[in-house]
Design a protein around this motif. Structure first.
Motif, PDB file in Angstrom:
ATOM      1  N   GLN A  56       0.756  -1.243   0.211  1.00 20.24           N
ATOM      2  CA  GLN A  56      -0.138  -0.281   0.061  1.00 20.24           C
ATOM      3  C   GLN A  56       1.084   1.387   0.214  1.00 20.24           C
ATOM      4  N   TYR A  57       1.770   1.319  -1.088  1.00 19.39           N
ATOM      5  CA  TYR A  57       2.138   3.091  -0.683  1.00 19.39           C
ATOM      6  C   TYR A  57       1.782   3.675  -1.575  1.00 19.39           C
ATOM      7  N   ALA A  58       2.067   5.093  -0.892  1.00 32.41           N
ATOM      8  CA  ALA A  58       1.365   6.351  -2.378  1.00 32.41           C
ATOM      9  C   ALA A  58       2.378   6.882  -2.649  1.00 32.41           C
ATOM     10  N   LEU A  59       2.701   6.633  -4.264  1.00 29.75           N
ATOM     11  CA  LEU A  59       3.485   6.450  -4.777  1.00 29.75           C
ATOM     12  C   LEU A  59       3.583   8.759  -4.823  1.00 29.75           C
ATOM     13  N   ARG A  60       5.065   8.872  -5.120  1.00 25.71           N
ATOM     14  CA  ARG A  60       4.829  10.745  -5.241  1.00 25.71           C
ATOM     15  C   ARG A  60       5.135  11.567  -6.875  1.00 25.71           C
ATOM     16  N   PRO A  61       4.567  12.047  -6.944  1.00 22.34           N
ATOM     17  CA  PRO A  61       5.829  12.964  -8.499  1.00 22.34           C
ATOM     18  C   PRO A  61       6.839  12.123  -8.911  1.00 22.34           C
ATOM     19  N   SER A  62       7.388  12.165  -7.970  1.00 24.06           N
ATOM     20  CA  SER A  62       9.019  11.992  -7.965  1.00 24.06           C
ATOM     21  C   SER A  62       9.018  10.574  -8.627  1.00 24.06           C
TER      22      SER A  62
END
Length: 308
Positions: A56-62
């Motif tokens: 359940q990882y929330a990706l950042r724009p980077s």
């Protein structure tokens, strides 16, 4: 003129140094295998930071940019990193979901029963985990089987050679060296684990079945409880009864946090508490990093069981 020549030469060298294959993996265990194959020709990167859940990882724009810009990208597959399929739709470079790679040995969770026909899991909640352990679902911890690591390394070596033909011989040599080191470690682990295979141990997370299968081990039970919820007294008593019946045993959790329940369960019983690191958090990102992950698992398991 000479200064211009030197300047052009340095620029060419700088461009050459920047031309190494940008290899990115979703999780650290895959990065460790890649580091063995890419050794001397580049340094693989990893998407998830240490300790982050691959479920359940929330990706950042980077993070999204890193995924899309990598020359090669490796992940376990949608059964583990469920957040990735949508992001990968925007990639135009190779992405490999290793759960679908030819030659991989995959395990699926079975209906849990102990030798008395009883459920060997003690559940406080049906959905306490952030990934699926239901009977029939894929066990995604596939990197913990050395035979699978060989398949993964071979695929990475082939992909790297295709992307970087100038270093193809190096990748192949690195692959052979990795396979040789792994064969030697495998033999040592088998010899050590054979001496403790009959001793009982319990886990808080059913993450080690691949490793257990490789070395003739089998956990006696799984204490699957939500880390943020303290189970009721009756539930704790049932789990303690299982430990009492087992006699001297080990109970393993995964770093970085030991469940609060561990001390409650083991108080006054001949139980030893220890950690097993399935993600290789302590392993160096180096040519021997994957072997360190396996060695640490072996040391953790055998070290505790030998002391019973």
């Amino acid at each position: 003129m000479f200064r211009l020549f030197v300047s052009l030469l340095l620029s060419a060298c700088a461009l050459s140094a920047q031309a190494e294959v940008r290899l990115l993996t979703s999780i650290k265990p895959l990065q460790l295998i890649a580091a063995a194959v890419q050794d001397g020709a580049g340094q693989p990167d990893v998407l998830l930071p240490p300790g982050a859940s691959p479920h359940q990882y929330a990706l950042r724009p980077s993070d999204v940019r890193r995924v899309r810009e990598a020359d090669l990208f490796y992940w376990v597959g949608p059964d583990l990193e469920s957040f990735l399929p949508r992001v990968l739709q925007g990639r135009d470079k190779p992405s490999v979901a290793l759960q679908g790679e030819a030659g991989m040995t995959l395990r699926h969770f079975e209906a849990p029963h102990d030798e008395h026909g009883e459920d060997d899991h003690e559940h406080e909640h049906e959905h306490e985990h952030d990934h699926d352990h239901r009977p029939g679902s894929l066990d995604v911890h596939l990197w913990l089987l050395p035979a699978n690591a060989r398949v993964i390394a071979a695929r990475m070596a082939a992909d790297l050679a295709a992307a970087d033909p100038a270093n193809a011989a190096r990748y192949q040599a690195n692959l052979k060296a990795f396979e040789g080191r792994l064969e030697q470690l495998d033999a040592r682990l088998k010899a050590r684990m054979a001496k403790v295979a009959s001793k009982p141990f319990f886990v808080f997370h059913e993450a080690f079945d691949y490793f257990e299968a490789a070395y003739g081990l089998r956990h006696a039970g799984v204490f699957s409880v939500a880390s943020e919820v303290q189970p009721g007294a009756r539930h704790v008593a049932a789990m303690r009864e299982r430990l009492q019946k087992a006699g001297p045993s080990c109970v393993f959790n995964e770093p970085p946090v030991r469940p609060r329940l561990a001390d409650t369960l083991s108080a006054g019983l001949p139980v030893r508490l220890a950690e097993l690191d399935a993600l290789g958090l302590a392993a160096p990102v180096a040519a021997n990093g994957y072997e360190t992950l396996l060695q640490n698992l072996g040391d953790g398991l055998a070290g505790c069981l030998e002391a019973l």
